[in-house]
Design a protein around this motif. Structure first.
Motif, PDB file in Angstrom:
ATOM      1  N   LEU A 117       0.829  -1.204   0.000  1.00  5.70           N
ATOM      2  CA  LEU A 117       0.000   0.000   0.000  1.00  5.70           C
ATOM      3  C   LEU A 117       0.865   1.257   0.000  1.00  5.70           C
ATOM      4  O   LEU A 117       0.584   2.220  -0.728  1.00  5.70           O
ATOM      5  CB  LEU A 117      -0.922   0.013   1.224  1.00  5.70           C
ATOM      6  N   ALA A 118       1.908   1.259   0.804  1.00  2.00           N
ATOM      7  CA  ALA A 118       2.747   2.451   0.952  1.00  2.00           C
ATOM      8  C   ALA A 118       3.587   2.730  -0.292  1.00  2.00           C
ATOM      9  O   ALA A 118       3.966   3.880  -0.535  1.00  2.00           O
ATOM     10  CB  ALA A 118       3.661   2.292   2.160  1.00  2.00           C
ATOM     11  N   ALA A 119       3.852   1.709  -1.097  1.00  2.00           N
ATOM     12  CA  ALA A 119       4.758   1.861  -2.230  1.00  2.00           C
ATOM     13  C   ALA A 119       4.059   2.300  -3.508  1.00  2.00           C
ATOM     14  O   ALA A 119       4.721   2.498  -4.536  1.00  2.00           O
ATOM     15  CB  ALA A 119       5.492   0.542  -2.487  1.00  2.00           C
ATOM     16  N   GLY A 120       2.747   2.477  -3.472  1.00  2.64           N
ATOM     17  CA  GLY A 120       2.024   2.796  -4.699  1.00  2.64           C
ATOM     18  C   GLY A 120       1.028   3.924  -4.524  1.00  2.64           C
ATOM     19  O   GLY A 120       0.974   4.578  -3.481  1.00  2.64           O
ATOM     20  N   PRO A 121       0.214   4.161  -5.542  1.00  3.56           N
ATOM     21  CA  PRO A 121      -0.777   5.244  -5.489  1.00  3.56           C
ATOM     22  C   PRO A 121      -1.889   4.945  -4.496  1.00  3.56           C
ATOM     23  O   PRO A 121      -2.079   3.793  -4.065  1.00  3.56           O
ATOM     24  CB  PRO A 121      -1.315   5.286  -6.925  1.00  3.56           C
ATOM     25  N   SER A 122      -2.635   5.978  -4.151  1.00  2.00           N
ATOM     26  CA  SER A 122      -3.696   5.817  -3.151  1.00  2.00           C
ATOM     27  C   SER A 122      -4.824   4.912  -3.621  1.00  2.00           C
ATOM     28  O   SER A 122      -5.588   4.398  -2.811  1.00  2.00           O
ATOM     29  CB  SER A 122      -4.267   7.188  -2.771  1.00  2.00           C
ATOM     30  N   THR A 123      -4.921   4.688  -4.938  1.00  2.00           N
ATOM     31  CA  THR A 123      -5.968   3.784  -5.436  1.00  2.00           C
ATOM     32  C   THR A 123      -5.771   2.352  -4.941  1.00  2.00           C
ATOM     33  O   THR A 123      -6.710   1.565  -4.966  1.00  2.00           O
ATOM     34  CB  THR A 123      -5.997   3.781  -6.975  1.00  2.00           C
ATOM     35  N   ARG A 124      -4.578   2.029  -4.472  1.00  2.00           N
ATOM     36  CA  ARG A 124      -4.360   0.681  -3.942  1.00  2.00           C
ATOM     37  C   ARG A 124      -5.238   0.395  -2.731  1.00  2.00           C
ATOM     38  O   ARG A 124      -5.534  -0.772  -2.448  1.00  2.00           O
ATOM     39  CB  ARG A 124      -2.881   0.480  -3.579  1.00  2.00           C
ATOM     40  N   TYR A 125      -5.658   1.428  -2.033  1.00  2.00           N
ATOM     41  CA  TYR A 125      -6.511   1.228  -0.862  1.00  2.00           C
ATOM     42  C   TYR A 125      -7.883   0.676  -1.246  1.00  2.00           C
ATOM     43  O   TYR A 125      -8.617   0.202  -0.387  1.00  2.00           O
ATOM     44  CB  TYR A 125      -6.660   2.536  -0.078  1.00  2.00           C
ATOM     45  N   GLU A 126      -8.212   0.739  -2.543  1.00  2.00           N
ATOM     46  CA  GLU A 126      -9.486   0.168  -2.988  1.00  2.00           C
ATOM     47  C   GLU A 126      -9.487  -1.355  -2.928  1.00  2.00           C
ATOM     48  O   GLU A 126     -10.508  -1.987  -3.175  1.00  2.00           O
ATOM     49  CB  GLU A 126      -9.795   0.630  -4.417  1.00  2.00           C
ATOM     50  N   VAL A 127      -8.335  -1.953  -2.602  1.00  2.00           N
ATOM     51  CA  VAL A 127      -8.265  -3.402  -2.442  1.00  2.00           C
ATOM     52  C   VAL A 127      -8.957  -3.857  -1.158  1.00  2.00           C
ATOM     53  O   VAL A 127      -9.124  -5.061  -0.920  1.00  2.00           O
ATOM     54  CB  VAL A 127      -6.785  -3.868  -2.455  1.00  2.00           C
ATOM     55  N   ARG A 128      -9.358  -2.912  -0.349  1.00  2.00           N
ATOM     56  CA  ARG A 128      -9.970  -3.227   0.946  1.00  2.00           C
ATOM     57  C   ARG A 128     -11.171  -4.167   0.788  1.00  2.00           C
ATOM     58  O   ARG A 128     -11.294  -5.155   1.503  1.00  2.00           O
ATOM     59  CB  ARG A 128     -10.402  -1.936   1.649  1.00  2.00           C
ATOM     60  N   ASP A 129     -12.085  -3.868  -0.134  1.00  2.00           N
ATOM     61  CA  ASP A 129     -13.269  -4.708  -0.326  1.00  2.00           C
ATOM     62  C   ASP A 129     -12.889  -6.148  -0.663  1.00  2.00           C
ATOM     63  O   ASP A 129     -13.496  -7.099  -0.173  1.00  2.00           O
ATOM     64  CB  ASP A 129     -14.149  -4.142  -1.442  1.00  2.00           C
ATOM     65  N   PHE A 130     -11.869  -6.282  -1.505  1.00  2.00           N
ATOM     66  CA  PHE A 130     -11.421  -7.622  -1.909  1.00  2.00           C
ATOM     67  C   PHE A 130     -10.888  -8.407  -0.718  1.00  2.00           C
ATOM     68  O   PHE A 130     -11.239  -9.579  -0.518  1.00  2.00           O
ATOM     69  CB  PHE A 130     -10.344  -7.482  -2.983  1.00  2.00           C
ATOM     70  N   LEU A 131     -10.068  -7.761   0.114  1.00  2.00           N
ATOM     71  CA  LEU A 131      -9.473  -8.468   1.246  1.00  2.00           C
ATOM     72  C   LEU A 131     -10.499  -8.757   2.340  1.00  2.00           C
ATOM     73  O   LEU A 131     -10.370  -9.755   3.060  1.00  2.00           O
ATOM     74  CB  LEU A 131      -8.295  -7.669   1.803  1.00  2.00           C
ATOM     75  N   VAL A 132     -11.497  -7.909   2.479  1.00  2.00           N
ATOM     76  CA  VAL A 132     -12.591  -8.221   3.407  1.00  2.00           C
ATOM     77  C   VAL A 132     -13.309  -9.484   2.936  1.00  2.00           C
ATOM     78  O   VAL A 132     -13.643 -10.370   3.735  1.00  2.00           O
ATOM     79  CB  VAL A 132     -13.571  -7.038   3.500  1.00  2.00           C
ATOM     80  N   TRP A 133     -13.544  -9.571   1.631  1.00  2.00           N
ATOM     81  CA  TRP A 133     -14.230 -10.739   1.066  1.00  2.00           C
ATOM     82  C   TRP A 133     -13.381 -12.003   1.213  1.00  2.00           C
ATOM     83  O   TRP A 133     -13.886 -13.061   1.589  1.00  2.00           O
ATOM     84  CB  TRP A 133     -14.538 -10.473  -0.405  1.00  2.00           C
ATOM     85  N   THR A 134     -12.064 -11.909   0.919  1.00  2.00           N
ATOM     86  CA  THR A 134     -11.216 -13.104   1.004  1.00  2.00           C
ATOM     87  C   THR A 134     -11.120 -13.614   2.439  1.00  2.00           C
ATOM     88  O   THR A 134     -11.113 -14.826   2.678  1.00  2.00           O
ATOM     89  CB  THR A 134      -9.808 -12.818   0.457  1.00  2.00           C
ATOM     90  N   ALA A 135     -11.031 -12.702   3.407  1.00  3.63           N
ATOM     91  CA  ALA A 135     -10.969 -13.117   4.810  1.00  3.63           C
ATOM     92  C   ALA A 135     -12.280 -13.774   5.237  1.00  3.63           C
ATOM     93  O   ALA A 135     -12.297 -14.785   5.943  1.00  3.63           O
ATOM     94  CB  ALA A 135     -10.657 -11.913   5.703  1.00  3.63           C
TER      95      ALA A 135
END
Length: 251
Positions: A54-72
């Protein structure tokens, strides 16, 4: 995707909604590709590795949140935390400029009629252009009814438009379609009407005058969104009073 499908059953999809879905899907793919480059699978990913990505890229990477909530939730990964991406507070225009622009839209005969009508709807009601372009002749509100009636009466009647029934206030170039939001945006900005800032100021002023339960159905907002505008209005008013007090104290 289920969220996008549910929305599609309620109303037609828009370019913004499609972009919203594409961004989240592409971000999830980018994370999986990053993990694969490290010879890691998703179940092997750690919180530290996610935070580094997350820290190494653009702020759009934070949109991965929905995906990781679903995978968990479905047991495909650990419970990996991604904070909501912070949003900058949208800026409005000063009240004097706002009302000058509104008066210009309502009374300046030198402005194109479509710019006057759309600008008045934007400056008075803070409506998205995507909502304005879908208005029909059955929607004109007071005090804009006279202006919008003139807009309807002066629509071109040659070619296909003269033979095709249409109830759009802002008809498009193809039969039976309304005008695109991007075309209307270019017309407004070309005549000095800032779209985002005008909408912010209109919504703040409306939120000052009416409670969220009234504002939400009036403008087609979710009640939570209306509540957020109410809080924004209260914050802006407090800041204004504090600035006034400082100014008086300096005299």
């Amino acid at each position: 995707m289920p969220r996008a499908r549910r929305r599609a059953t309620r109303s037609a999809s828009t370019r913004g909604r499609a972009r919203w879905a594409y961004t989240r899907i592409n971000t999830a793919v980018a994370l999986l590709e990053h993990l694969a480059s490290l010879d890691l699978t998703l179940p092997e990913a750690t919180q530290l590795e996610i935070e580094r990505w997350l820290a190494a890229g653009p702020s759009t990477r934070y949109e991965v949140r929905d995906f990781l909530v679903w995978t968990a939730r479905h047991g495909h990964s650990d419970d990996l935390l991604v904070p909501h991406r912070g949003k900058a507070e949208p800026e409005g225009i000063d009240e004097e400029t706002h009302w000058d622009l509104l008066q210009q839209c309502l009374h300046d005969e030198d402005l194109p009629l479509d710019v006057r009508a759309a600008g008045s709807l934007l400056l008075l009601f803070g409506q998205h252009l995507t909502h304005i372009i879908t208005l029909t002749t059955g929607h004109p509100p007071q005090p804009l009814a006279t202006l919008l009636t003139r807009l309807v009466d002066q629509q071109p009647r040659q070619g296909w438009s003269g033979n095709t029934p249409s109830t759009w206030l802002f008809p498009g170039t193809r039969p039976g379609t309304h005008r695109s939001a991007s075309s209307l945006a270019r017309a407004l900005t070309g005549h000095g009407i800032p779209i985002r800032a005008s909408r912010v100021t209109a919504l703040v002023q409306l939120a000052e005058e009416m409670p969220p339960a009234v504002l939400a159905p009036l403008l087609g907002l979710h009640v939570i969104t209306a509540l957020q505008w109410r809080r924004r209005a209260a914050t802006d008013w407090t800041a204004y009073l504090q600035a006034r007090q400082r100014g008086l104290g300096d005299r």
